[in-house]
Design an enzyme around this catalytic site. Structure first.
Site, PDB file in Angstrom:
ATOM      1  N   MET A   1     -11.831   1.109  -1.137  1.00 50.22           N
ATOM      2  CA  MET A   1     -11.368   2.492  -0.950  1.00 50.22           C
ATOM      3  C   MET A   1     -11.709   3.371  -2.147  1.00 50.22           C
ATOM      4  O   MET A   1     -11.004   4.350  -2.417  1.00 50.22           O
ATOM      5  CB  MET A   1      -9.850   2.496  -0.725  1.00 50.22           C
ATOM      6  CG  MET A   1      -9.391   1.586   0.400  1.00 50.22           C
ATOM      7  SD  MET A   1      -7.582   1.503   0.453  1.00 50.22           S
ATOM      8  CE  MET A   1      -7.333   0.072   1.498  1.00 50.22           C
ATOM      9  N   SER A   2     -12.775   3.044  -2.856  1.00 52.83           N
ATOM     10  CA  SER A   2     -13.078   3.814  -4.074  1.00 52.83           C
ATOM     11  C   SER A   2     -14.590   3.861  -4.309  1.00 52.83           C
ATOM     12  O   SER A   2     -15.378   3.623  -3.399  1.00 52.83           O
ATOM     13  CB  SER A   2     -12.386   3.158  -5.273  1.00 52.83           C
ATOM     14  OG  SER A   2     -12.962   1.909  -5.557  1.00 52.83           O
TER      15      SER A   2
ATOM     16  N   ALA B   1     -11.866  -3.516  -6.913  1.00 54.54           N
ATOM     17  CA  ALA B   1     -11.406  -4.657  -6.130  1.00 54.54           C
ATOM     18  C   ALA B   1     -11.871  -4.383  -4.704  1.00 54.54           C
ATOM     19  O   ALA B   1     -11.807  -3.241  -4.248  1.00 54.54           O
ATOM     20  CB  ALA B   1      -9.895  -4.745  -6.187  1.00 54.54           C
TER      21      ALA B   1
ATOM     22  N   TYR C   1      -7.029   8.414  -0.847  1.00 53.52           N
ATOM     23  CA  TYR C   1      -5.767   8.152  -0.146  1.00 53.52           C
ATOM     24  C   TYR C   1      -4.549   8.674  -0.902  1.00 53.52           C
ATOM     25  O   TYR C   1      -3.448   8.730  -0.347  1.00 53.52           O
ATOM     26  CB  TYR C   1      -5.602   6.657   0.199  1.00 53.52           C
ATOM     27  CG  TYR C   1      -5.570   5.717  -0.974  1.00 53.52           C
ATOM     28  CD1 TYR C   1      -4.466   5.636  -1.810  1.00 53.52           C
ATOM     29  CD2 TYR C   1      -6.649   4.880  -1.234  1.00 53.52           C
ATOM     30  CE1 TYR C   1      -4.435   4.762  -2.882  1.00 53.52           C
ATOM     31  CE2 TYR C   1      -6.634   4.009  -2.297  1.00 53.52           C
ATOM     32  CZ  TYR C   1      -5.525   3.949  -3.126  1.00 53.52           C
ATOM     33  OH  TYR C   1      -5.515   3.090  -4.182  1.00 53.52           O
ATOM     34  N   GLU C   2      -4.746   9.047  -2.174  1.00 55.06           N
ATOM     35  CA  GLU C   2      -3.630   9.664  -2.914  1.00 55.06           C
ATOM     36  C   GLU C   2      -3.488  11.139  -2.528  1.00 55.06           C
ATOM     37  O   GLU C   2      -2.583  11.824  -2.992  1.00 55.06           O
ATOM     38  CB  GLU C   2      -3.866   9.548  -4.411  1.00 55.06           C
ATOM     39  CG  GLU C   2      -3.809   8.120  -4.932  1.00 55.06           C
ATOM     40  CD  GLU C   2      -4.133   8.045  -6.408  1.00 55.06           C
ATOM     41  OE1 GLU C   2      -3.229   8.255  -7.224  1.00 55.06           O
ATOM     42  OE2 GLU C   2      -5.311   7.785  -6.751  1.00 55.06           O
TER      43      GLU C   2
ATOM     44  N   HIS D   1      -1.355  -5.642  -0.904  1.00 52.91           N
ATOM     45  CA  HIS D   1      -1.810  -5.160  -2.212  1.00 52.91           C
ATOM     46  C   HIS D   1      -1.500  -6.208  -3.278  1.00 52.91           C
ATOM     47  O   HIS D   1      -2.236  -6.370  -4.250  1.00 52.91           O
ATOM     48  CB  HIS D   1      -1.124  -3.823  -2.539  1.00 52.91           C
ATOM     49  CG  HIS D   1      -1.593  -3.206  -3.815  1.00 52.91           C
ATOM     50  ND1 HIS D   1      -2.924  -2.887  -4.058  1.00 52.91           N
ATOM     51  CD2 HIS D   1      -0.932  -2.861  -4.950  1.00 52.91           C
ATOM     52  CE1 HIS D   1      -3.039  -2.374  -5.265  1.00 52.91           C
ATOM     53  NE2 HIS D   1      -1.843  -2.348  -5.829  1.00 52.91           N
TER      54      HIS D   1
ATOM     55  N   HIS E   1      -7.944   8.317  -6.109  1.00 54.54           N
ATOM     56  CA  HIS E   1      -8.435   7.880  -4.790  1.00 54.54           C
ATOM     57  C   HIS E   1      -8.201   8.977  -3.750  1.00 54.54           C
ATOM     58  O   HIS E   1      -7.255   9.759  -3.856  1.00 54.54           O
ATOM     59  CB  HIS E   1      -7.670   6.637  -4.321  1.00 54.54           C
ATOM     60  CG  HIS E   1      -7.815   5.450  -5.212  1.00 54.54           C
ATOM     61  ND1 HIS E   1      -7.038   5.274  -6.327  1.00 54.54           N
ATOM     62  CD2 HIS E   1      -8.662   4.390  -5.150  1.00 54.54           C
ATOM     63  CE1 HIS E   1      -7.387   4.149  -6.923  1.00 54.54           C
ATOM     64  NE2 HIS E   1      -8.376   3.590  -6.234  1.00 54.54           N
TER      65      HIS E   1
ATOM     66  N   HIS F   1      -2.714   0.845 -12.135  1.00 58.27           N
ATOM     67  CA  HIS F   1      -3.559   1.842 -12.804  1.00 58.27           C
ATOM     68  C   HIS F   1      -2.629   2.675 -13.675  1.00 58.27           C
ATOM     69  O   HIS F   1      -1.631   3.179 -13.178  1.00 58.27           O
ATOM     70  CB  HIS F   1      -4.178   2.819 -11.801  1.00 58.27           C
ATOM     71  CG  HIS F   1      -5.078   2.198 -10.796  1.00 58.27           C
ATOM     72  ND1 HIS F   1      -6.408   2.504 -10.705  1.00 58.27           N
ATOM     73  CD2 HIS F   1      -4.839   1.297  -9.845  1.00 58.27           C
ATOM     74  CE1 HIS F   1      -6.931   1.807  -9.723  1.00 58.27           C
ATOM     75  NE2 HIS F   1      -6.002   1.068  -9.175  1.00 58.27           N
TER      76      HIS F   1
ATOM     77  N   SER G   1      -8.629  -1.509  -9.723  1.00 58.73           N
ATOM     78  CA  SER G   1      -7.330  -2.174  -9.499  1.00 58.73           C
ATOM     79  C   SER G   1      -7.207  -3.502 -10.220  1.00 58.73           C
ATOM     80  O   SER G   1      -7.996  -4.409  -9.978  1.00 58.73           O
ATOM     81  CB  SER G   1      -7.160  -2.516  -8.014  1.00 58.73           C
ATOM     82  OG  SER G   1      -6.806  -1.408  -7.295  1.00 58.73           O
TER      83      SER G   1
ATOM     84  N   ASN H   1     -10.080 -10.628  -1.857  1.00 57.93           N
ATOM     85  CA  ASN H   1      -9.602 -11.211  -0.588  1.00 57.93           C
ATOM     86  C   ASN H   1     -10.751 -11.168   0.413  1.00 57.93           C
ATOM     87  O   ASN H   1     -11.706 -10.411   0.223  1.00 57.93           O
ATOM     88  CB  ASN H   1      -8.429 -10.377  -0.035  1.00 57.93           C
ATOM     89  CG  ASN H   1      -8.820  -8.911   0.134  1.00 57.93           C
ATOM     90  OD1 ASN H   1      -8.831  -8.160  -0.846  1.00 57.93           O
ATOM     91  ND2 ASN H   1      -9.150  -8.518   1.347  1.00 57.93           N
TER      92      ASN H   1
END
Ligand code: HPA
Length: 284
Positions: free
Chosen positions: A212-213, A114, A86-87, A248, A84, A62, A31, A236
């Site tokens: 998440m990756s 990230a 989540y996609e 995001h 990902h 992306h 990201s 963060n």
């Protein structure tokens, strides 16, 4: 040939028919870190949508592009944008591009992402060299029948992130006067950020950063005998560790802010990894 092996072979042939470059190092750019590709002198690049069997990614920041080219005199292959869970993809779909890089001959995979810092002492914009991971994604790309052509049924993960490459990244980052940590990346499926209670849990199980990756790709690379190293950009502090809510936008803004430093680090790193490979034999 199984369906997957046939697909990998189709994809590899397609890429080779367009470009004869044999990449030595592969990279996955996370990201907001995708602009690093400007540092590559490209020989060929292609949108994922034009590559047989590649799925496209929908995430902001992306673009979904494969670049083959050189950094200095090192041949590299970069995945600008990743898939990902989540996609809606499963872990096996997520790792198809990583497996393709392995088929093209990479010896080392450098993963970037990230991530949220789980250590309160971290500051957004710091980097963390990944030394290990915890898979809380609820999926594994190796689930199902094992493909012996790719790797063993039960791959060893004792050094999923190559220790000497991790130390190389740390010293490179320190040489660049970057704030760099070493630590354990926890992979969750997302797409929600964590609750503060989940963050306390992740701290208690030994996590240093959360995202998440990355975990599926690292598992697939290890299965294939590709050496892995990874860097998280701490965009963060994880939920509940700082005042305010997560967005995001905060993640991409911090990634943008460190872009130049990151580019500089990775460019130097590729040269160092290449020199290291000349000295230390590859696993495969
Ligand atoms: N949690 C999960 N994924 C992330 C975060 C986070 O805090 N920051 C960037 N990716």
């Amino acid at each position: 040939m199984t369906d997957l092996v046939q697909k990998l072979s189709d994809t590899t042939q397609f890429i080779r028919s367009h470009c004869s470059l044999k990449p030595r190092v592969g990279m996955i750019l996370g990201s907001g870190l995708g602009n690093f590709v400007d540092s590559i002198v490209p020989e060929w690049s292609c949108e994922y949508s034009q590559i047989p069997h590649f799925k496209t990614t929908s995430v902001e920041g992306h673009t979904g592009r494969l670049i083959l080219g050189k950094i200095g005199d090192v041949p590299v292959a970069a995945l600008q944008g990743r898939l990902h869970l989540y996609e809606g993809y499963n872990a096996q779909e997520v790792v198809f591009p990583t497996r393709t890089l392995a088929m093209l001959g990479i010896q080392v995979l450098l993963v970037t992402n990230a991530a949220g810092g789980l250590n309160k002492k971290m500051t957004p914009g710091d980097f963390m060299v990944i030394t290990d991971h915890i898979n809380l994604m609820g999926d594994n790309p190796l689930k199902g029948k094992n493909l012996e052509q790719l790797g063993p049924r039960f791959p060893d993960m004792t050094e999923a992130y190559d220790r000497s490459l991790a130390n190389l990244i740390s010293s490179c980052a320190k040489g660049n006067k970057l704030n760099v940590w070493q630590g354990v990346y926890v992979g969750l499926p997302g797409p929600t950020y964590e609750t503060p209670a989940e963050v306390r849990y992740l701290q208690s199980i030994g996590g240093d950063a959360v995202g998440m990756s990355t975990v599926p790709e690292v598992i697939a690379a290890n299965h294939l005998g590709v050496r892995v190293c990874g860097v998280s950009c701490i965009t963060n502090l994880a939920a509940g560790l700082s005042s305010g809510k997560l967005s995001h936008n905060e993640v991409t803004t911090t990634a943008k802010f460190v872009e130049q430093k990151f580019k500089h680090l990775v460019t130097q790193l590729i040269g160092e990894i290449n020199a290291h490979l000349d000295k230390a034999p590859a696993k495969r």
